[in-house]
Write a protein that holds these residues in place. Structure first.
Motif, PDB file in Angstrom:
ATOM      1  N   UNK A  94     -32.113  46.940  -9.504  1.00  0.00           N
ATOM      2  CA  UNK A  94     -33.558  46.838  -9.681  1.00  0.00           C
ATOM      3  C   UNK A  94     -33.892  47.099 -11.135  1.00  0.00           C
ATOM      4  N   UNK A  95     -34.930  46.399 -11.620  1.00  0.00           N
ATOM      5  CA  UNK A  95     -35.324  46.485 -13.023  1.00  0.00           C
ATOM      6  C   UNK A  95     -36.708  45.859 -13.179  1.00  0.00           C
ATOM      7  N   UNK A  96     -37.326  45.969 -14.364  1.00  0.00           N
ATOM      8  CA  UNK A  96     -38.689  45.433 -14.537  1.00  0.00           C
ATOM      9  C   UNK A  96     -38.758  43.913 -14.417  1.00  0.00           C
ATOM     10  N   UNK A 156     -27.956  35.244 -14.400  1.00  0.00           N
ATOM     11  CA  UNK A 156     -27.003  36.165 -15.013  1.00  0.00           C
ATOM     12  C   UNK A 156     -25.972  36.657 -13.998  1.00  0.00           C
ATOM     13  N   UNK A 157     -26.413  36.929 -12.786  1.00  0.00           N
ATOM     14  CA  UNK A 157     -25.487  37.384 -11.751  1.00  0.00           C
ATOM     15  C   UNK A 157     -24.510  36.274 -11.363  1.00  0.00           C
ATOM     16  N   UNK A 158     -25.004  35.053 -11.284  1.00  0.00           N
ATOM     17  CA  UNK A 158     -24.117  33.937 -10.978  1.00  0.00           C
ATOM     18  C   UNK A 158     -23.076  33.733 -12.057  1.00  0.00           C
ATOM     19  N   UNK A 159     -23.494  33.824 -13.308  1.00  0.00           N
ATOM     20  CA  UNK A 159     -22.559  33.650 -14.426  1.00  0.00           C
ATOM     21  C   UNK A 159     -21.535  34.768 -14.490  1.00  0.00           C
ATOM     22  N   UNK A 168     -35.741  39.562  -5.069  1.00  0.00           N
ATOM     23  CA  UNK A 168     -37.094  39.763  -4.551  1.00  0.00           C
ATOM     24  C   UNK A 168     -37.985  40.325  -5.651  1.00  0.00           C
ATOM     25  N   UNK A 169     -39.181  39.755  -5.772  1.00  0.00           N
ATOM     26  CA  UNK A 169     -40.175  40.293  -6.697  1.00  0.00           C
ATOM     27  C   UNK A 169     -41.071  41.279  -5.952  1.00  0.00           C
ATOM     28  N   UNK A 170     -41.363  42.426  -6.591  1.00  0.00           N
ATOM     29  CA  UNK A 170     -42.258  43.435  -6.007  1.00  0.00           C
ATOM     30  C   UNK A 170     -43.387  43.645  -7.015  1.00  0.00           C
ATOM     31  N   UNK A 171     -44.437  42.817  -6.941  1.00  0.00           N
ATOM     32  CA  UNK A 171     -45.493  42.852  -7.966  1.00  0.00           C
ATOM     33  C   UNK A 171     -46.177  44.207  -8.115  1.00  0.00           C
ATOM     34  N   UNK A 172     -46.320  44.965  -7.037  1.00  0.00           N
ATOM     35  CA  UNK A 172     -47.036  46.239  -7.123  1.00  0.00           C
ATOM     36  C   UNK A 172     -46.352  47.235  -8.029  1.00  0.00           C
ATOM     37  N   UNK A 173     -45.038  47.111  -8.199  1.00  0.00           N
ATOM     38  CA  UNK A 173     -44.299  48.026  -9.070  1.00  0.00           C
ATOM     39  C   UNK A 173     -43.738  47.321 -10.298  1.00  0.00           C
ATOM     40  N   UNK A 174     -44.118  46.032 -10.494  1.00  0.00           N
ATOM     41  CA  UNK A 174     -43.649  45.268 -11.651  1.00  0.00           C
ATOM     42  C   UNK A 174     -42.119  45.264 -11.697  1.00  0.00           C
ATOM     43  N   UNK A 175     -41.499  45.132 -10.532  1.00  0.00           N
ATOM     44  CA  UNK A 175     -40.044  45.242 -10.477  1.00  0.00           C
ATOM     45  C   UNK A 175     -39.409  44.060  -9.766  1.00  0.00           C
ATOM     46  N   UNK A 176     -38.133  43.862 -10.067  1.00  0.00           N
ATOM     47  CA  UNK A 176     -37.271  42.911  -9.389  1.00  0.00           C
ATOM     48  C   UNK A 176     -36.198  43.696  -8.643  1.00  0.00           C
ATOM     49  N   UNK A 177     -35.822  43.187  -7.470  1.00  0.00           N
ATOM     50  CA  UNK A 177     -34.702  43.740  -6.719  1.00  0.00           C
ATOM     51  C   UNK A 177     -33.730  42.603  -6.445  1.00  0.00           C
ATOM     52  N   UNK A 178     -32.457  42.838  -6.696  1.00  0.00           N
ATOM     53  CA  UNK A 178     -31.449  41.795  -6.483  1.00  0.00           C
ATOM     54  C   UNK A 178     -30.224  42.365  -5.790  1.00  0.00           C
ATOM     55  N   UNK A 179     -29.635  41.558  -4.929  1.00  0.00           N
ATOM     56  CA  UNK A 179     -28.335  41.866  -4.344  1.00  0.00           C
ATOM     57  C   UNK A 179     -27.375  40.764  -4.762  1.00  0.00           C
ATOM     58  N   UNK A 180     -26.292  41.146  -5.422  1.00  0.00           N
ATOM     59  CA  UNK A 180     -25.253  40.207  -5.794  1.00  0.00           C
ATOM     60  C   UNK A 180     -24.024  40.444  -4.926  1.00  0.00           C
ATOM     61  N   UNK A 196     -32.049  45.850   4.944  1.00  0.00           N
ATOM     62  CA  UNK A 196     -31.671  47.237   4.646  1.00  0.00           C
ATOM     63  C   UNK A 196     -32.014  47.654   3.230  1.00  0.00           C
ATOM     64  N   UNK A 197     -32.097  46.679   2.303  1.00  0.00           N
ATOM     65  CA  UNK A 197     -32.142  47.072   0.900  1.00  0.00           C
ATOM     66  C   UNK A 197     -33.315  46.561   0.086  1.00  0.00           C
ATOM     67  N   UNK A 198     -34.000  45.524   0.517  1.00  0.00           N
ATOM     68  CA  UNK A 198     -35.085  44.982  -0.284  1.00  0.00           C
ATOM     69  C   UNK A 198     -36.423  45.533   0.208  1.00  0.00           C
ATOM     70  N   UNK A 199     -37.226  46.108  -0.686  1.00  0.00           N
ATOM     71  CA  UNK A 199     -38.408  46.887  -0.290  1.00  0.00           C
ATOM     72  C   UNK A 199     -39.463  46.151   0.512  1.00  0.00           C
TER      73      UNK A 199
END
Length: 224
Positions: A94-96, A156-159, A168-180, A196-199
């Motif tokens: 997760x990151x901005x 980036x994860x694919x590369x 998944x984008x979570x606009x309320x927290x200005x964050x991205x969540x990814x599972x690779x 289980x993992x995406x908010x």
């Protein structure tokens, strides 16, 4: 058999730092950080996790770390994530979300309040360049040097060699969540992981109602 999650950029130990999906007897946490002051199990950088053997952990959890790297370091760090994971492992990141930050800047400016945290108002400048309070106190590890949109993070994860990625984008927290995923998951395994993992997935909200907001707003400010 207990699985192991490598908590990259773990920061100081505190309740709620580890994702709820890993908060069970089925998982053990291995803490890694570049800052020895936070007493990690392993002192190392994301770009050189050589103390961690190849294919040795079941999951990597990275919460608001990659934005602290320079752009040319991101592929190196993601390759390290991929290297230490077992063949059936995965990375939860997760990151901005700079797309959402840009929307706020365009509408209201750099000093608009994105949301309120325990440390006070968080503004676009804090999300773009690092929390100013921590930087002013000399914690330069908190500076941000790069950023992502959902498309650039997936690319980036694919590369880096991940076989499949969901973002998944979570606009309320200005964050991205990814599972690779290191291996291509079945549709059922993908759905289970997302739940289980995406908010914003309904099953996550139902299973972890108290944790949902914490997960959605898991900026690294707690480490300041």
């Amino acid at each position: 058999m207990t699985k192991q999650v490598l908590h990259v950029g773990c920061g100081a130990t505190a309740p709620g730092k580890l994702h709820p999906a890993f908060e069970s007897d089925a998982w053990s946490e291995l803490r890694l950080d570049i800052d020895c002051a936070v007493l990690p199990d392993i002192v190392a950088s994301m770009t050189d996790m050589s103390p961690v053997p190849d294919a040795s952990v079941d999951a990597v959890f990275s919460s608001h770390n990659l934005e602290h790297l320079y752009p040319h370091e991101v592929p190196v760090a993601l390759a390290e994530f991929r290297r230490v994971l077992k063949p059936d492992g995965f990375a939860l990141i997760t990151l901005p979300d700079l797309q959402e930050v840009a929307r706020l800047v365009a509408a209201e400016g750099l000093e608009a309040t994105a949301y309120l945290s325990a440390l006070g108002p968080i503004r676009p400048l804090d999300i773009l360049f690092g929390y100013r309070g921590a930087l002013a106190n000399g914690n330069l590890f908190m500076a941000h040097h790069t950023g992502f949109t959902s498309a650039s993070l997936m690319s980036a994860l694919g590369e880096a060699g991940f076989a499949a990625t969901t973002v998944q984008r979570v606009p309320s927290s200005f964050s991205l969540w990814a599972i690779g995923f290191c291996a291509q998951p079945t549709p059922q395994a993908l759905e289970t992981a997302q739940n289980r993992m995406l908010p914003l997935h309904a099953a996550f909200l139902a299973a972890f109602p108290a944790a949902a907001l914490t997960a959605a707003r898991s900026l690294e400010l707690e480490q300041a």
